[in-house]
Write an enzyme that holds these catalytic residues in place. Structure first.
Site, mmCIF file in Angstrom:
data_model
loop_
_atom_site.group_PDB
_atom_site.id
_atom_site.type_symbol
_atom_site.label_atom_id
_atom_site.label_comp_id
_atom_site.label_asym_id
_atom_site.label_seq_id
_atom_site.Cartn_x
_atom_site.Cartn_y
_atom_site.Cartn_z
ATOM 1 C CG ASP A 250 -2.311 0.599 0.835
ATOM 2 O OD1 ASP A 250 -2.306 1.768 0.394
ATOM 3 O OD2 ASP A 250 -3.353 -0.076 0.946
ATOM 4 C CG HIS A 320 -4.237 2.170 -2.278
ATOM 5 N ND1 HIS A 320 -4.303 2.847 -1.083
ATOM 6 C CD2 HIS A 320 -5.507 2.160 -2.754
ATOM 7 C CE1 HIS A 320 -5.554 3.230 -0.836
ATOM 8 N NE2 HIS A 320 -6.307 2.824 -1.846
ATOM 9 C CD GLU A 388 -9.826 4.236 -1.326
ATOM 10 O OE1 GLU A 388 -10.746 4.614 -0.581
ATOM 11 O OE2 GLU A 388 -8.700 3.904 -0.888
HETATM 12 C C1 TNX Z 1 -10.778 2.200 1.723
HETATM 13 S S1 TNX Z 1 -11.676 -0.572 0.912
HETATM 14 C C2 TNX Z 1 -9.734 1.431 1.229
HETATM 15 C C3 TNX Z 1 -8.572 1.168 2.079
HETATM 16 C C4 TNX Z 1 -8.709 1.799 3.432
HETATM 17 C C5 TNX Z 1 -10.129 1.628 3.909
HETATM 18 C C6 TNX Z 1 -10.365 2.074 5.304
HETATM 19 C C7 TNX Z 1 -10.620 -0.291 -0.127
HETATM 20 C C8 TNX Z 1 -10.627 -1.173 -1.250
HETATM 21 N N1 TNX Z 1 -9.781 0.754 0.042
HETATM 22 O O1 TNX Z 1 -7.401 1.601 1.425
HETATM 23 O O2 TNX Z 1 -7.818 1.208 4.297
HETATM 24 O O3 TNX Z 1 -10.965 2.360 3.046
HETATM 25 O O4 TNX Z 1 -9.862 3.320 5.610
#
Ligand code: TNX
Length: 818
Positions: A250, A320, A388
């Site tokens: 990450d 990420h 994301e």
């Molecule tokens: C969103 S859930 C994310 C994570 C974070 C989480 C909680 C997801 C696929 N991505 O990177 O850790 O929210 O904060």
């Protein structure tokens, strides 16, 4: 009844076990034949009252009572076929758990168990075999069951666990272990009752509803030890969970050794802790991190296989990716504006903008990485993230735009789809299937790609309709970084509450899907993101028992699921956790208190989240037992009272003991949990620097607006306000939202804690300068201020006026007194 390392259990009232054991045995119709119950009566009792069936989690799919009883005692042996390593491993596992729980290891006899069993079956009831032959637990293969299905047959003559697959044998062992440890109580009491385990004859036919019953562990944001990962695997196995989705990379860390690219771990596995401007900068020895070597990973994967758990690795792309880009900047979008010269592994939470670029050399890098990943992880699946991926850098980069055009791709979102397809093709060519978060669901996605639905369940529905396999792990009910209750005992994490009941009541079945589409739903998974979960123990606290609810959702047919019944079965589960030293949250049964106070006395209302069982309490400093005073209505007590209370279910203690001393001082103090937050931006439960982990309750705040309200304060008298505050680094990537935050309204260089009356935009009625706390990293009590005298009760609003976003201020507690 299990033997474990926890001294705490020894403090349980000695009578508890005996009472529970008897209560359960009678209610189940599991008492010995001498109790007078006829077999038929016992059978009806067990069927008529499912709430009183043994504490098996997840609930088996069919239990048929049969006449008779089986006695498990020190002569009981376990028999396995000579040439069946899976059966041997299931038997070893059972023997180990029974040893730890009952203090006795049944001997394991290896031989032709199938033949021995058929000899037994031929024996006429009158021709009872010798005692040792009566008391055998036999593992054997049976054709025609599913890969994870098992049959558990308990008769007076013996117990037979049969299955087609090795996993089935293992799950039969798990079920039997739970049946043999049905109570809760002290190890000492268990020793007294052993050998005296009597099980009612019955046939259990069991198989999981879904093939994927998973838990995702984020080892990137915080790193967990190898020992811990193994213990997590052990605990998962006890719940018949079968997939560990391991989030290994990450923005904040790359945790997997890749031999071809050593900087991924020499650089990417380490980050400097977040600080705020003015805080002493730590030296390099303060770097936080760690990674798993390939040898360690192979060991973990092999260990998990013995527990029938598949480890699915996740390598995040294209977003990420900050830690990877920090290690190898050429993988990043180097010509994006503004160019980032500050590349280091990030210590900020939230969504970062660093993405991999789309050069052929980057795909070569990713394929090299995946080649090593596939070599370490034999799983049929590789998770490649995809969530994301904000496209700011891709959109800003001339080279990415040029490549997009050259490829004939329309925009940045379509470029991510291309990215996923390229990687998917590589994985398919190597016999693996790609899994991604629901953002990867785009036109052109390969039919064998699997969608993990996290932004609710819409992604799963769309995937299933389209013919892609899918997994359910939606936010919020399956996000275990949320706290479980409003109690101050919860660990740091997100302030949003996802209770055990919220998880249990999550509905997997989507009635809008056709039968063929439903077949694409492979299962369910709880996600443990660890931004705010710094320690191994807290990971467990967040996981258990919520992951036990996930296990039941994934295993038991909808018709077998029943919330009150699950709660009953939770009590022996908690006892097993205690015995085996597994940290867990007792939030569902923990005693919650509400206090109102007058001058010389206070009134206390007690409850538990489940609204189940009884609350019993003491005022004499002793831990409450099943015959302590029963709480029935709010208690009015004099100042200087210590109360202890716990929840009980059928005489078994279901929660830890809650203890509180009430005096004038404690009643005047309210901490951030007792106050109301002014807003619901990004609510978190935080703690000061890592070293201060041992302080009391974590700090409850909205990082977008540090502001709290105390309702109905009696301001008739001249009162003094004392407050304790702490500066925290504002280490959050919130993008353009940062510009919307209210900062720069301070009157002095360090800012002030402002107090407002009946609202937060009303004039300031008191002000506590922050200078005294501004250069300290710990919670600091500010010099007191005087509150205005106003008739009647009023709401007080506390908010920080600060010169900058960083540091973020948190209120730990306030005290209002004379
Ligand atoms: C969103 S859930 C994310 C994570 C974070 C989480 C909680 C997801 C696929 N991505 O990177 O850790 O929210 O904060």
């Amino acid at each position: 009844m299990c033997y474990g390392s926890k001294i705490e259990r020894l403090s349980r009232a000695a009578g508890t076990t005996a009472a529970l054991a008897l209560g359960v045995a009678l209610a189940l119709g599991l008492g010995r034949p001498a109790s007078g119950a006829t077999a038929a009566h016992a059978a009806t009792a067990a069927t008529a009252n499912p709430a009183l069936q043994p504490g098996i989690i997840p609930q088996p799919n069919a239990i048929v009572p049969q006449p008779g009883w089986f006695t498990y005692d020190s002569r009981t042996v376990i028999r396995v076929p000579a040439d069946d390593p899976d059966a041997r491993s299931a038997a070893d596992y059972l023997a180990d758990l029974l040893t730890r729980c009952l203090g006795h290891a049944p001997a394991i006899e290896s031989g032709d168990a199938n033949a021995a069993q058929s000899r037994l079956a031929r024996a006429k009831p009158a021709n009872i075999p010798p005692a040792h032959a009566q008391s055998a637990i036999t593992f054997r293969r049976r054709a025609g069951l599913g890969p994870e299905a098992y049959r558990l047959e308990i008769t007076a003559r013996g117990i037979v666990i049969s299955a087609t697959g090795g996993a089935g044998l293992f799950y039969g062992a798990v079920t039997l272990w739970q049946m043999l440890t049905p109570g809760s109580g002290s190890p000492a009491a268990a020793a007294q009752t052993f050998p005296a385990q009597t099980l009612h004859a019955q046939t259990i036919r069991d198989a999981p509803a879904y093939p994927w019953r998973g838990l995702m562990l984020d080892s990137a944001r915080h790193f967990q030890s190898v020992t811990f990962i193994r213990s997590m695997i052990d605990t998962m196995a006890m719940h018949k969970l079968n997939v560990l989705h391991w989030h290994l990379t990450d923005d904040q860390g790359w945790r997997l050794e890749i031999r071809k690219y050593p900087r991924l771990t020499s650089v990417g596995a380490w980050r400097m802790p977040a600080t705020w401007p003015g805080e002493t900068a730590p030296d390099a020895t303060a770097a936080y991190g760690g990674f798993y070597t390939q040898d360690q990973v192979r060991g973990i994967v092999a260990y998990a296989a013995t527990r029938h758990i598949d480890i699915v690795p996740e390598i995040e792309m294209p977003g990420h990716a900050q830690a990877a880009v920090a290690a190898y900047p050429q993988l990043g979008v180097t010509d994006a504006q503004p160019h980032r010269a500050d590349l280091a592994v990030s210590a900020k939470w939230g969504v970062h903008t660093h993405l991999f670029n789309v050069e052929p050399s980057t795909f070569t890098f990713l394929e090299d990485v995946l080649a090593e990943v596939m070599d370490m992880f034999p799983s049929a699946y590789v998770h490649v993230g995809g969530d994301e991926a904000v496209k700011d850098e891709w959109n800003a980069s001339p080279s990415v735009r040029a490549r997009t055009q050259a490829l004939g791709i329309q925009d940045a979102d379509a470029l991510q789809a291309y990215f996923t397809q390229e990687i998917g093709r590589y994985l398919s060519a190597h016999g693996r299937r790609l899994i991604g978060w629901d953002e990867i669901l785009r036109p052109g996605l390969a039919p064998d790609a699997i969608i993990m639905s996290w932004r609710g369940t819409a992604g799963a529905r769309a995937a299933a309709k389209r013919g892609n396999d899918t997994l359910l792990s939606p936010w919020p009910p399956l996000y275990f970084d949320n706290r479980q209750s409003a109690l101050p005992t919860e660990a740091p994490g997100r302030l949003n509450i996802v209770s055990l009941e919220d998880v249990y009541r999550f509905e997997l079945h989507d009635p809008t899907l056709s039968k063929p589409a439903l077949r694409h739903v492979l299962g369910i998974q709880g996600n443990l993101w660890t931004e705010h979960i710094q320690t191994d123990d807290r990971v467990q606290w967040m996981a258990w028992p919520r992951a036990a609810a996930v296990a039941e959702l994934g295993w038991s047919a909808a018709s077998r699921r029943d919330w009150p019944n699950f709660l009953q079965r939770l009590v022996p589960l908690f006892a097993r956790y205690d015995a085996l030293g597994i940290p867990y949250a007792d939030s569902v049964f923990a005693v919650a208190s509400q206090v109102s106070h007058g001058r010389d006395q206070f009134t206390l209302a007690l409850s538990n989240q489940a609204s189940m069982g009884e609350i019993r309490y003491t005022l004499d400093g002793q831990d409450p037992g099943p015959s302590s005073m029963l709480y029935a209505a709010p208690l009015t007590l004099p100042l200087d009272t210590e109360i202890r209370a716990a929840s009980f279910l059928e005489s078994a203690r279901a929660s830890r003991v809650w203890m509180q001393h009430f005096d004038a001082r404690s009643l005047a103090r309210r901490d951030s949990h007792d106050l109301e937050l002014c807003s619901k931006g990004i609510g978190l439960l935080l703690e000061p620097a890592a070293g201060s982990a041992s302080r009391g309750a974590p700090l409850a705040l909205d990082i977008m607006n540090p502001c709290w309200i105390d309702r109905g304060v009696d301001l008739d008298r001249a009162l003094t306000l004392t407050a304790a505050v702490v500066p925290l680094p504002f280490n959050y990537e919130i993008g353009t939202d940062a510009a919307k935050l209210r900062v720069g309204d301070a009157r002095s260089a360090d800012g002030e804690l402002e107090v407002h009356l009946d609202g937060c935009d009303t004039p300031v009625v008191a002000m506590l300068p922050l200078a005294a706390a501004a250069r300290l990293e710990s919670v600091t009590q500010l010099p007191p201020a005087t509150l205005p005298r106003v008739a009647g009760r009023h709401d007080l609003c506390f908010r920080f006026a600060r010169p900058r976003l960083d540091p973020l201020w948190a209120l730990d507690w306030i005290e209002i007194g004379e």
